[in-house]
Design a protein around this motif. Structure first.
Motif, short mmCIF file in Angstrom:
data_model
loop_
_atom_site.label_atom_id
_atom_site.label_comp_id
_atom_site.label_asym_id
_atom_site.label_seq_id
_atom_site.Cartn_x
_atom_site.Cartn_y
_atom_site.Cartn_z
N ALA B 187 4.84 3.86 -3.58
CA ALA B 187 3.48 3.61 -3.58
C ALA B 187 2.40 4.84 -4.25
O ALA B 187 1.41 4.73 -4.50
N GLN B 209 3.46 -0.84 1.39
CA GLN B 209 2.79 0.00 2.24
C GLN B 209 1.54 -0.60 2.54
O GLN B 209 0.57 0.16 3.06
N SER B 210 1.15 -1.97 2.24
CA SER B 210 -0.09 -2.49 2.88
C SER B 210 0.35 -4.13 3.29
O SER B 210 1.16 -4.53 2.71
N GLY B 297 7.32 -4.37 8.81
CA GLY B 297 6.16 -3.75 8.61
C GLY B 297 5.37 -4.18 7.41
O GLY B 297 5.92 -4.84 6.63
N PRO B 298 4.39 -3.52 7.03
CA PRO B 298 3.37 -2.69 7.98
C PRO B 298 2.74 -3.64 8.93
O PRO B 298 2.40 -4.74 8.61
N ALA B 299 2.59 -3.08 10.15
CA ALA B 299 2.17 -3.97 11.34
C ALA B 299 2.72 -5.38 11.55
O ALA B 299 1.99 -6.17 11.42
#
Lengths: 466, 353
Positions: B187, B209-210, B297-299
């Protein structure tokens, strides 16, 4: 879980390799002074027993010879026991299947983090009665001992090594950013400052953080401890993720990530990948186990000159540094006689070198001759005095860049070592992974809401763990 | 067992499922019991049952007329499937109502595991993510191979080259290509894809990454990785369309688009229906991409049902919760079975018309 497995592998590899080579110069007539010749553990079993013990896969021939020699010594001492080496490295994901399938060795090593889960689930043998017969059973550093104990304080797993978390940094990136690598940051504000400087000057991540495969919770807990908090009540019955220090830690990360943009572009690191990127010079600083050096060099080809290690800044009220290490455990399917022989082997093989000069020296000499890292910082399994003494014994063989680790080794003993949360450790860590990931990947992440939710979930996990 | 299911889910259109189909095909030669007069349609479908009935009616004749040798020839198949496929399925059904650590005697807990799974807040997340993946994969991954196949069938020269190129991603071991793509998805502005985007003036994307872009990134990879196999299937079907139909359409004055729409598509209908259900089953079991790219992920934005099963069994608690893992596996299998049944019922008329 891969990362946890590797963490174990790391610790295990270091321990094993150093212990293996120990036998290389087995000039000693008696294996140990304070440990194995007490004879108490040896009295128990009768009749021939075969013990399968774990060794690392793919050992150097010298290391293997050394191991075999060590086995001969042991067998000479214990004619009723046959030691059989089996290549095995702890892997959390395959462990239960191997256990059920009966392919596990009788003796193997696991990281502290996994010890409690194994004990709770009774997936390792309850050897506490055998351990109690060892002469040093009550001399373990209490912080270290708890890693191998069940809720009642019975030792099911024997700690063979310990470390405290540290702040690893890349000296070359420090220099490129105009920072002095010999005076690493000593407060969290400085860490933030340094990270920003590194990111600005080099374009690499100034500070990076693990977030995946349960490491997110692991490192968040580390930060919370270092900022004066705890994530579990003292009686281990309740999670305390609403501790202000946990919030502080997350806000700290949020600032680094979104205000300074100094954390690079990868927010899904786990233990293995962050080591890779750090060794490759893409990370200025990160938090991980203090004994990581050996792994970075032997697995990730880290350039020793790049490496720097310092202690975590401790701030707030009653802060502590989170500890970890390696446990030797026994297969729960082993019968009574095998269990007794297994404990005798652990005593002989892993513990003797911690306390015996001759053994320690021989061990270090062969390790150094094989280019294995010797002298990476550890924490004492027993007491400080014995540890310092053992460092003196092996002083001639130490081949790691000790000065570059001085900021850590000079200060680590003044830091309060705090064990990991005890209840459902991995489950809570796993749940916290997504909290840390949210903060690092979503600029609008609401830390209060995330933590309130995490606390509720953790309470549920604790309730079902009772 | 969840372990066995995780290993087969290499790509969204798993060829493994075809194995089961051909197994049924292999059952067919068992129709060596001529004395049972059955309708032709039924006979091929339930050959083993016919043999069974024959054996019941007249064991001696069943054996002498070749039933025994049939059985012997069937044994390797029965044994291997039984040992490695059916028995694990039975075992996982048993484990789903047990509490076990694989060491001590398991205890019977009834439907507790199912309750536990159903009350897990992550289940909803995982189901929604899986549906999201399936939907994206459908939008992106279903038409692309079809378009590619139709185009490739129109190419006059170097057909083999195009087929080989299209199939190449399938040949690369998935783990290798995922790790490669993970590198591409870097990223930072210096990442491979971000550099390429930079050439055309697009800002660096966060890719994995998002939470917003992670799932589309996984689908992009999955489409790239799996399209080759589907293209080959479509290509074979497209080539198999009788040329007379095109000639006739041309005589009627149809252009290329009308030929595609009115001749090719209807001829492909059967194949399209099968690849559709295979894709749905495949995407419902997506595991490899989220496991290797993001680990959920993320989250938890790429946590899928199968990854959740994996976590129950292996990740959270050192191989702890096999009960919950098998319970969720069974539920997933049940949902897919029901869905397939409904789908084939609804589409039966379409495919034969």
């Amino acid at each position: 879980m891969k990362s946890l497995g590797r963490r174990a592998g790391m610790a295990g590899a270091l321990i094993a390799s150093s212990a293996l080579v120990l036998a290389g110069c087995s000039t000693s007539e008696e294996p140990a002074s304070t440990t194995s010749d007490s004879g108490s553990a040896e009295a128990a079993p009768a009749g021939p027993v075969t013990v399968k013990v774990a060794i690392d896969a793919g050992l150097e021939p010298e290391a293997r010879d050394a191991f075999d020699e060590r086995v001969d010594q042991f067998e000479a001492d214990r004619p009723d026991v046959t030691i059989e080496a089996q290549e095995y490295t702890w892997t959390g994901t395959t462990f239960a299947a191997e256990l059920a399938g009966g392919t596990l060795p009788d003796v193997f090593t696991v990281p502290y983090t996994d010890g409690r889960g194994l004990i709770e689930r009774e997936q390792i043998a309850d050897i506490h009665e055998l351990v109690n017969e060892l002469p040093y059973a009550d001399q373990f550093n209490p912080n270290v001992a708890q890693a191998g104990q069940d809720a009642d304080g019975n030792m099911w797993a024997i700690p063979i090594a310990a470390y405290g978390q540290g702040l690893h940094y890349n000296r070359t990136l420090f220099e490129e950013a105009g920072l002095d690598p010999d005076s690493p940051p000593t407060s969290w504000d400085e860490v933030r400052e340094y990270a920003d400087t590194i990111a600005e000057a080099t374009g690499e991540a100034g500070y990076a953080q693990m977030t995946s495969s349960n490491t997110g919770g692991w490192i968040l807990t580390t930060l919370a401890y270092a900022m004066g908090g705890r994530t579990e009540s003292a009686d281990t019955t309740m999670p305390t993720l609403d501790d202000p220090a946990v919030k502080e830690a997350l806000e700290y990360l949020q600032d680094l990530r979104w205000e300074d943009d100094s954390m690079g572009a990868n927010f899904l690191y786990d233990w293995g990948t962050i080591n890779q990127d750090f060794a490759a010079g893409r990370i200025g600083m990160y938090v991980s186990g203090g004994g990581n050096y050996g792994n970075l060099v032997t697995q990730n080809a880290m350039v020793p000159d790049d490496y720097g290690l310092t202690v975590l800044p401790l701030e707030g009220e009653d802060p502590g540094v989170l500890g970890g290490g390696t446990l030797a455990v026994v297969n729960p399917k082993a019968d009574e006689a095998t269990q007794a022989a297994s404990v005798a082997w652990i005593d002989f093989y892993y513990m003797a070198k911690l306390a015996d000069e001759e053994q320690a020296k021989a061990n270090a000499e062969v390790a150094a001759s094989l280019d294995q890292p010797v002298g990476a910082p550890e924490l004492p399994v027993f007491d400080r005095e014995l540890y310092d003494q053992s460092r003196e014994w092996i002083a001639d063989y130490i081949n790691v860049p000790v000065e570059q680790m001085a900021p850590y080794t000079d200060a680590i003993f003044d830091q309060q070592l705090v064990g990991e949360p005890k209840t459902a450790t991995q489950e809570v860590y796993a749940m916290l992974d997504s909290v840390v990931q949210s903060v690092l990947t979503d600029e609008a992440a609401d830390i209060d809401a995330l933590l309130a939710d995490a606390q509720t979930q953790a309470e549920g996990i604790y309730a079902s763990a009772e | 067992m969840s372990t066995s299911s995780t290993t087969t889910e290499r790509d969204p259109i798993p060829s493994g499922h075809e194995g089961t189909d051909s197994a049924h095909g292999a059952d067919a030669p068992a129709g060596l019991a001529p004395q049972v007069p059955a309708e032709r349609g039924l006979a091929t479908a339930s050959a083993p049952r016919r043999a069974w009935v024959a054996w019941l009616n007249a064991p001696g004749r069943w054996a002498s007329s070749g039933g025994l040798s049939t059985l012997i020839f069937l044994m390797p198949l029965l044994l291997s499937f039984g040992l490695f496929s059916w028995w694990p399925i039975v075992r996982s059904a048993i484990m789903s109502v047990q509490n076990t650590n694989l060491v001590d005697e398991p205890t019977f807990v009834g439907l507790e595991n199912f309750q536990q799974v159903l009350s897990d807040p992550l289940l909803g997340t995982a189901v929604l993510n899986t549906l999201y993946f399936a939907a994206l994969a459908l939008v992106l991954g279903y038409p692309v191979p079809l378009a590619a196949a139709v185009l490739m069938s129109e190419v006059r020269k170097a057909k083999g080259l195009y087929s080989a190129l299209a199939y190449l991603p399938v040949v690369i071991p998935p783990v290798v290509s995922v790790l490669l793509w993970k590198f591409f998805y870097d990223a930072s502005p210096t990442g491979v894809f971000n550099t390429v985007l930079g050439w055309v003036g697009i800002d660096p994307q966060p890719w994995l990454q998002s939470a917003d872009s992670a799932m589309p990134s996984l689908v992009l990879y999955a489409t790239w990785a799996a399209a080759g196999g589907t293209i080959i299937i479509y290509l074979a079907a497209v080539i198999g369309v009788p040329t007379e139909l095109y000639d006739a359409a041309e005589v009627d004055g149809a252009g290329i688009w009308r030929k595609v729409w009115h001749v090719t598509m209807p001829q492909l209908r059967g194949i399209l229906l099968v690849t559709f259900i295979l894709q749905i089953i495949g995407t419902a079991q997506v595991f490899l991409e989220p496991y290797l790219f993001t680990n959920g992920g993320p989250a938890n934005s790429t946590l899928t049902v199968l990854l959740l099963i994996y976590r129950y069994a292996f990740e959270n608690s050192l191989g702890g919760d096999y009960g919950a893992a098998t319970a969720l596996s069974l539920m997933l299998a049940g949902v897919l079975a029901v869905f397939s049944a409904i789908y084939f019922r609804i589409t039966r008329s379409w495919s034969t018309s």
